[in-house]
Design a protein around this motif. Sequence first.
Motif, PDB file in Angstrom:
ATOM      1  N   LYS A   1      10.050  13.137   5.001  1.00 18.71           N
ATOM      2  CA  LYS A   1       8.932  12.935   4.086  1.00 18.71           C
ATOM      3  C   LYS A   1       7.607  12.687   4.795  1.00 18.71           C
ATOM      4  O   LYS A   1       6.568  13.249   4.388  1.00 18.71           O
ATOM      5  CB  LYS A   1       9.263  11.798   3.111  1.00 18.71           C
TER       6      LYS A   1
ATOM      7  N   GLN B   1       4.345  15.023   4.056  1.00 19.85           N
ATOM      8  CA  GLN B   1       3.091  14.459   3.541  1.00 19.85           C
ATOM      9  C   GLN B   1       1.905  14.868   4.407  1.00 19.85           C
ATOM     10  O   GLN B   1       0.820  15.186   3.892  1.00 19.85           O
ATOM     11  CB  GLN B   1       3.213  12.941   3.462  1.00 19.85           C
TER      12      GLN B   1
ATOM     13  N   LYS C   1       5.984  19.960  -1.889  1.00 18.20           N
ATOM     14  CA  LYS C   1       5.975  18.894  -2.890  1.00 18.20           C
ATOM     15  C   LYS C   1       7.382  18.642  -3.420  1.00 18.20           C
ATOM     16  O   LYS C   1       7.794  17.497  -3.631  1.00 18.20           O
ATOM     17  CB  LYS C   1       5.023  19.256  -4.027  1.00 18.20           C
ATOM     18  N   ARG C   2       8.141  19.732  -3.606  1.00 18.06           N
ATOM     19  CA  ARG C   2       9.521  19.568  -4.060  1.00 18.06           C
ATOM     20  C   ARG C   2      10.355  18.860  -3.005  1.00 18.06           C
ATOM     21  O   ARG C   2      11.251  18.065  -3.330  1.00 18.06           O
ATOM     22  CB  ARG C   2      10.121  20.929  -4.404  1.00 18.06           C
TER      23      ARG C   2
ATOM     24  N   LEU D   1       9.597  16.484  -1.197  1.00 18.59           N
ATOM     25  CA  LEU D   1       9.415  15.034  -1.304  1.00 18.59           C
ATOM     26  C   LEU D   1      10.327  14.432  -2.368  1.00 18.59           C
ATOM     27  O   LEU D   1      10.637  13.232  -2.331  1.00 18.59           O
ATOM     28  CB  LEU D   1       7.955  14.705  -1.637  1.00 18.59           C
ATOM     29  N   ARG D   2      10.779  15.274  -3.325  1.00 16.92           N
ATOM     30  CA  ARG D   2      11.538  14.757  -4.459  1.00 16.92           C
ATOM     31  C   ARG D   2      13.041  14.939  -4.307  1.00 16.92           C
ATOM     32  O   ARG D   2      13.817  14.173  -4.870  1.00 16.92           O
ATOM     33  CB  ARG D   2      11.093  15.448  -5.760  1.00 16.92           C
ATOM     34  N   ILE D   3      13.462  15.964  -3.573  1.00 19.04           N
ATOM     35  CA  ILE D   3      14.890  16.288  -3.538  1.00 19.04           C
ATOM     36  C   ILE D   3      15.626  15.464  -2.497  1.00 19.04           C
ATOM     37  O   ILE D   3      15.032  14.902  -1.575  1.00 19.04           O
ATOM     38  CB  ILE D   3      15.117  17.794  -3.277  1.00 19.04           C
ATOM     39  N   ASP D   4      16.957  15.411  -2.629  1.00 17.55           N
ATOM     40  CA  ASP D   4      17.793  14.592  -1.741  1.00 17.55           C
ATOM     41  C   ASP D   4      18.482  15.420  -0.662  1.00 17.55           C
ATOM     42  O   ASP D   4      19.536  15.030  -0.158  1.00 17.55           O
ATOM     43  CB  ASP D   4      18.853  13.856  -2.569  1.00 17.55           C
TER      44      ASP D   4
END
Length: 933
Positions: free
Chosen positions: A174, A178, A196-197, A199-202
Amino acid sequence: MHEKYVVIDTETTGNSPERGDRIIQIGLAVVENNNIVDTYATYLHPKREIPLFIQELTGITPTDVNDAPYFEEIAPILIDYLQDGYFVAHHVDFDLSFINWELQQAGYPSFHGPKIDTVECARMLYPTFDSYQLNRLATALHIKHDHPHQADSDAETTALLWLKLMKKIAQLPKPTVQMMLKILKYVQSDIDHLFKRSLRIDEEKIPAVSFQGLAIKPYLLQGKKRISKEKQMVEKEPFPSSVEHVLRTHWEKFEMRDGQEKIAQSVRDAFENNDHLCLEAPPGIGKTFAYLIPAIAFALRTNKQVLISTQTVALQEQLIEKDIPILKNAYPKSFEAVVLKGKSHYACLRKIKQLTSGTLDTYEEALGLLQVLVWILETDTGDIEELNIAGGKQNTLIEKLVCDETIFSRAANPWREGEYYFRMRQQANDAHLLIVNHALLFHELAKGQSFLLSVSHIVVDEAHHLEQVASQSFGDDVDYFQIKRLLNRFDIFKSKGYFSPLFFYEQEMVRHFSPGWYEKRKDHFMLLTYELDELFRTLHHFTLTEQMVERRQRKKTVTYRPTKEFTERWRNVIISLQRFLSLMETELDFWYSYVHVLEKAMNEDKKMTLLEDFFSFLQQIERTIDTLYSLLTQEEANYLYWLEVDVEAAENNCAISKRPIHVGDILANTFFQLTDSVVLMSSSFTIDRTFTYVKQLLGLEDFSPKTLSLPSPFSYDEQVRLYAPTDIGQIQGQEEIFIEDVSEFLFHLTSVVHGRILVLFTSFDMLQKTYGKMKMWEEESPCSFLVQGERKRGKEKLLKLFRQEAETMLLGTNTFMEGVDIPSVKAVVLVRLPFSSPNEPIMKAKLQEMKRKGQDPFQERSIPEAVLRFKQAFGRLIRTTSDKGVFIVLDRRMMEKSYGKYFIQSLPNVPIERQSLKETLQSIVDFFDQNND
């Protein structure tokens, strides 16, 4: 993932649709939800002929397209595929320009949706790959690519590449994502949504730790396990120094070579007895193992570090990537070996962090910084040579991110634990073998302050470079552009550079300095720039008026004596220097006081870092100006001073240099006297089978070094022929005829030698003229040409291409004469005997001094130096017992001048053939045919 990516590849009749080139095949693959869900491919009728070279490249013939649809017939299908999709291609602007041109010609609107370039993304996400060509990427990433240059195959391969690129984006940590998001606005690929995705996914992320806000490879902060040398010292088991003992049972490719054990024994004896040793080892003898093994044994047994110094990066890479790993597996005791380079070779993490929040000047800087942010997740060393950075070495980002003197500043202290340079220094301290290059070793010797000076046992490979490297290291240089670049980095008029952020801080928070004070600094800065221009214009004028410039001579040099010049022209130089220095000293005092005031007022760590960088920058300017002052006003014995200008460049173009005339005494006092044992090794060290010349040159006479010269392991009488054509034009007075003969001969040579051909010139001017004549035959030649100076390719790039292509002719100057290891060179052509120009300032001074002492400078300096280079050129030819090759000397002086015998006698037993150029070509054919039977 809901986006649709339409991956397209086109094969075309050329590069420009505006000039009538057309698409002859289109292939596409649709990627959705991490899968290829559809494909489409078709030939297209181009309404024109397909050039022959395109047919050969793609395999697409007129028969394939004669009955194919026209583009306007398949345009609706293509438009349907592209609806609500991303246009993805390898070199997207190329394919999109053809597609849009064809759409417009067919009466349809152009595609203006989002686009993605997989070349750009691959550079960004795989920053150390050697090449970003599609087939090379496919190989590196284990993607099957059956039919390169076929649009259907290329499109599917690009789609598979795109899937891997998307996966890597998802795996980025991350903090990295960023930072990259802030920079992506500079690139052409529309990929922000993927970051951007991420940053959200695992998705499982690349392992990283956070250091001062940067995500870096965890290994960097784990520290290095110290070598338990003390424990090894108490063990009684001997440390083998025999090559055969170490390698025979632990390396399946080992083959004993004549002379290898002699080298190992000599190195061991030299280290044990604290002797200096001069050792000539011909190519193919296996010298690296022969000195590495006794060096390892000595380091382990005595707890003393051994330093290995090389001239070339290629040899360093061979040692650390190939030879050392073999020995780590084979040697019965564990040992550590580390490559250490100068600090400017290492990326500075603190600077990288600063760059992520600053303004980037160019596209190449932005893409380069994105590469760096990925690379620091992968690198153990931080060596920027690992990077295949966008824009190459011309990328201005490199200067902005490498370590410099600020790494030692107080502001850098919090970063010290993680900085690559300090980590490598720590590893170097702990290593048994420390590998450096000559430039670093002698730069540190010249400074007189370095931990390298504590190493008492040294192996110097490629030691024939020592005189030149030592001369540069103990000399000084400064030029107009060097000082101008420093002043530009000050940047008092712009919103970037060292000064700008401090100005805004002072005006907002301190307000000690008035607007008038700043205005005066700007006025003086402009005056300083003017005085700098005036000084170097005066030096330029002095250089040109001291001696007439020959019409064809672009570079002009003139020597001077800083304390012995009394002409009006030189007085003008000193007056101009005094004006510049007076103003510079005044301004530096003002800026140092500025630093002092802000230092008292500041309490922010970030601003203090900027202030300390500014202070270090002022010190760098001061050191450079001190060098300028010293070069023009102070004189040291045994040093030569000269000015050099480019007569076709601007009038302030001038470089100032000084070099020691003789480095022998310097090396004796700063190197050989201070070490216990130095092993000097080269494939070209003896003249007339003695080391007398080298010992005199390097200051070894008073140390009574041991010497060893070994014969070659090759059967040169069977493997090589030396050709000296009898009817080639004379060089003196007939240069045009000579170049015509050389050009024609080289062209015909490409037809009779099936393999790599290395052509060596002593003059870049002659190289260019020769290639200029050969260009007209280039398309007819069965091999490709690589030419030094063409297409801005550097030496390493040319060598890389030369190694990759079997049927290639490389035209280069002296720089390719040595330190170049290329497999299977079939022919080496020496255009002229490799004498140094007697008009080069330092050589001229050396020859003049020898003459004053009653010596024969030609016999005692020019010939020996040229013979050593001649031997180096010959050494490029045969590298293994299975190699066959020809050595062609096009300079008739070798056979017709009395001194030619020294060149011939320097070679092993090689059959010499003297005949016409035409007969030479036929003889070469017969020689290779004979060896193929």
